[in-house]
Design a protein around this motif. Structure first.
Motif, PDB file in Angstrom:
ATOM      1  N   ASN A  26       0.840  -1.196   0.000  1.00 38.65           N
ATOM      2  CA  ASN A  26       0.000   0.000   0.000  1.00 38.65           C
ATOM      3  C   ASN A  26       0.877   1.249   0.000  1.00 38.65           C
ATOM      4  N   ILE A  27       0.343   2.327  -0.575  1.00 40.63           N
ATOM      5  CA  ILE A  27       1.095   3.581  -0.538  1.00 40.63           C
ATOM      6  C   ILE A  27       0.654   4.450   0.624  1.00 40.63           C
ATOM      7  N   ALA A  28      -0.524   4.146   1.170  1.00 41.80           N
ATOM      8  CA  ALA A  28      -1.036   4.919   2.297  1.00 41.80           C
ATOM      9  C   ALA A  28      -2.280   4.236   2.835  1.00 41.80           C
ATOM     10  N   VAL A  29      -2.727   4.734   3.988  1.00 40.01           N
ATOM     11  CA  VAL A  29      -4.000   4.312   4.568  1.00 40.01           C
ATOM     12  C   VAL A  29      -4.795   5.590   4.810  1.00 40.01           C
ATOM     13  N   VAL A  30      -5.915   5.738   4.115  1.00 40.62           N
ATOM     14  CA  VAL A  30      -6.729   6.954   4.185  1.00 40.62           C
ATOM     15  C   VAL A  30      -8.005   6.663   4.969  1.00 40.62           C
ATOM     16  N   ASN A  31      -8.125   7.312   6.124  1.00 38.53           N
ATOM     17  CA  ASN A  31      -9.308   7.090   6.978  1.00 38.53           C
ATOM     18  C   ASN A  31      -9.538   5.610   7.249  1.00 38.53           C
ATOM     19  N   GLU A  70      -8.582   8.776  -3.624  1.00 38.67           N
ATOM     20  CA  GLU A  70      -9.188   7.968  -2.554  1.00 38.67           C
ATOM     21  C   GLU A  70      -9.980   8.862  -1.604  1.00 38.67           C
ATOM     22  N   VAL A  71      -9.428  10.013  -1.261  1.00 39.98           N
ATOM     23  CA  VAL A  71     -10.136  10.957  -0.377  1.00 39.98           C
ATOM     24  C   VAL A  71     -11.455  11.382  -1.011  1.00 39.98           C
ATOM     25  N   PHE A  72     -11.403  11.761  -2.278  1.00 40.98           N
ATOM     26  CA  PHE A  72     -12.610  12.238  -2.958  1.00 40.98           C
ATOM     27  C   PHE A  72     -13.634  11.119  -3.127  1.00 40.98           C
ATOM     28  N   MET A  73     -13.136   9.908  -3.410  1.00 47.02           N
ATOM     29  CA  MET A  73     -14.041   8.776  -3.587  1.00 47.02           C
ATOM     30  C   MET A  73     -14.765   8.449  -2.284  1.00 47.02           C
ATOM     31  N   GLN A  74     -14.024   8.501  -1.189  1.00 48.61           N
ATOM     32  CA  GLN A  74     -14.651   8.233   0.100  1.00 48.61           C
ATOM     33  C   GLN A  74     -15.744   9.256   0.407  1.00 48.61           C
ATOM     34  N   GLU A  75     -15.472  10.506   0.098  1.00 50.31           N
ATOM     35  CA  GLU A  75     -16.470  11.550   0.352  1.00 50.31           C
ATOM     36  C   GLU A  75     -17.696  11.353  -0.537  1.00 50.31           C
ATOM     37  N   ALA A  76     -17.490  10.951  -1.786  1.00 46.40           N
ATOM     38  CA  ALA A  76     -18.607  10.705  -2.693  1.00 46.40           C
ATOM     39  C   ALA A  76     -19.483   9.574  -2.176  1.00 46.40           C
ATOM     40  N   ASP A  82     -22.641   7.016  -4.947  1.00 51.24           N
ATOM     41  CA  ASP A  82     -22.438   5.748  -5.642  1.00 51.24           C
ATOM     42  C   ASP A  82     -23.722   4.941  -5.756  1.00 51.24           C
ATOM     43  N   ALA A  83     -24.802   5.419  -5.151  1.00 53.10           N
ATOM     44  CA  ALA A  83     -26.084   4.726  -5.238  1.00 53.10           C
ATOM     45  C   ALA A  83     -27.033   5.390  -6.231  1.00 53.10           C
ATOM     46  N   THR A  84     -26.604   6.485  -6.874  1.00 50.42           N
ATOM     47  CA  THR A  84     -27.482   7.201  -7.793  1.00 50.42           C
ATOM     48  C   THR A  84     -27.570   6.479  -9.136  1.00 50.42           C
ATOM     49  N   ASP A  85     -28.679   6.670  -9.825  1.00 51.23           N
ATOM     50  CA  ASP A  85     -28.866   6.046 -11.141  1.00 51.23           C
ATOM     51  C   ASP A  85     -27.848   6.573 -12.148  1.00 51.23           C
ATOM     52  N   ASP A  86     -27.533   7.859 -12.059  1.00 50.36           N
ATOM     53  CA  ASP A  86     -26.578   8.447 -12.992  1.00 50.36           C
ATOM     54  C   ASP A  86     -25.202   7.798 -12.842  1.00 50.36           C
ATOM     55  N   TYR A  87     -24.766   7.594 -11.608  1.00 50.28           N
ATOM     56  CA  TYR A  87     -23.479   6.952 -11.364  1.00 50.28           C
ATOM     57  C   TYR A  87     -23.480   5.525 -11.903  1.00 50.28           C
ATOM     58  N   LYS A  88     -24.546   4.794 -11.645  1.00 51.22           N
ATOM     59  CA  LYS A  88     -24.615   3.399 -12.096  1.00 51.22           C
ATOM     60  C   LYS A  88     -24.600   3.302 -13.617  1.00 51.22           C
ATOM     61  N   ALA A  89     -25.290   4.240 -14.285  1.00 53.75           N
ATOM     62  CA  ALA A  89     -25.315   4.225 -15.749  1.00 53.75           C
ATOM     63  C   ALA A  89     -23.929   4.518 -16.312  1.00 53.75           C
TER      64      ALA A  89
END
Length: 261
Positions: A26-31, A70-76, A82-89
């Protein structure tokens, strides 16, 4: 008691070794979430494939980029995006694109262009372009009468290059005094080529030449044997061209065999 202490010491050592190995991956551990080094390696591969090889100086930047992602993904995810229809499409389309790219990459890798195929393509190129090359100029105008007048003016002493710059409809060559540079006759439309190859060095057509583009006055400035590149010089381009043609044929075959209702 001594055996128990020994077992505990061994267990601690093993756990420490496992922890160090995991940390190395790993390069880091974020949260609390490990960020694998494989992500940095994949990003480096993508940059290299796009023509931007990663240097040692760039590696810290790549690491920071992956950590930021990784920081931004965790916040999203925290916001439930990640549960929105737009994201899934969009994710579905991205998966398709990645898998299709892998399919085509694998096909190209398993169906390489052979040296014999490269040689055959080069021989075809030589056969089509061998012979004489002409360094010609032309003046292109809309009417036959205009072309006849230009020929008469040149015979009286007007300069071919000056008239080309002022009157030629061909913006590319006109700005250069009608210069078409060195070219094989096959580069031009048949009417133009047939008239051009009848001229000797320094000669100009005495009557206008009609083509689909208009009326031409042609002058040949020089003639030479075709200067063709050696196979080694053009081999990468030939390989790329043949690979693209083969891949296109593969795509067309797959589409043709598919049952679409």
């Amino acid at each position: 008691m001594k055996k128990q202490l020994l077992h505990a010491a061994v267990a601690a050592t093993l756990l420490g070794a496992v922890s160090m190995a995991a940390h190395a991956q790993n390069i880091a551990v974020v949260n609390g979430q490990p960020v694998p080094k494989a992500r940095v390696d994949m990003l480096a591969q993508q940059l290299a494939a796009a023509g931007r090889p990663v240097t040692a100086e760039m590696e810290p930047q790549l690491k920071e980029e992956i950590i930021s992602r990784e920081v931004f993904m965790q916040e999203a995810r925290k916001q439930g995006l990640d549960a929105t229809d737009d994201y899934k499409a969009q994710l579905d389309l991205a998966r398709q694109a990645i898998l299709i790219r892998q399919l085509f990459t694998n096909y190209t890798k398993t169906h390489p262009v052979t040296d014999a195929e490269v040689q055959a393509e080069y021989d075809k190129f030589v056969a089509a372009n061998a012979g004489k090359e002409y360094k010609a100029r032309h003046i292109l105008v809309e009417s036959e009468d205009q072309a006849k007048k230009i020929i008469a003016d040149i015979k009286k002493g007007a300069k071919f290059e000056d008239i080309a710059k002022k009157q030629s409809k061909d913006p590319g060559s006109g700005a250069n005094g009608g210069d078409l540079d060195w070219a094989n006759p096959s580069s031009f439309v048949p009417e133009f080529s047939e008239a051009m190859i009848k001229l000797n060095k320094g000669e100009m057509t005495q009557t206008p030449v009609k083509s689909q583009f208009g009326w031409h006055i042609i002058r040949v400035d020089d003639v030479r044997q075709a200067q063709l590149p050696k196979l080694e010089e053009v081999k990468p381009q030939i390989v790329q061209q043949l690979s693209q043609q083969r891949l296109q044929k593969y795509q067309e075959d797959l589409r043709a065999k598919a049952k679409v209702e």
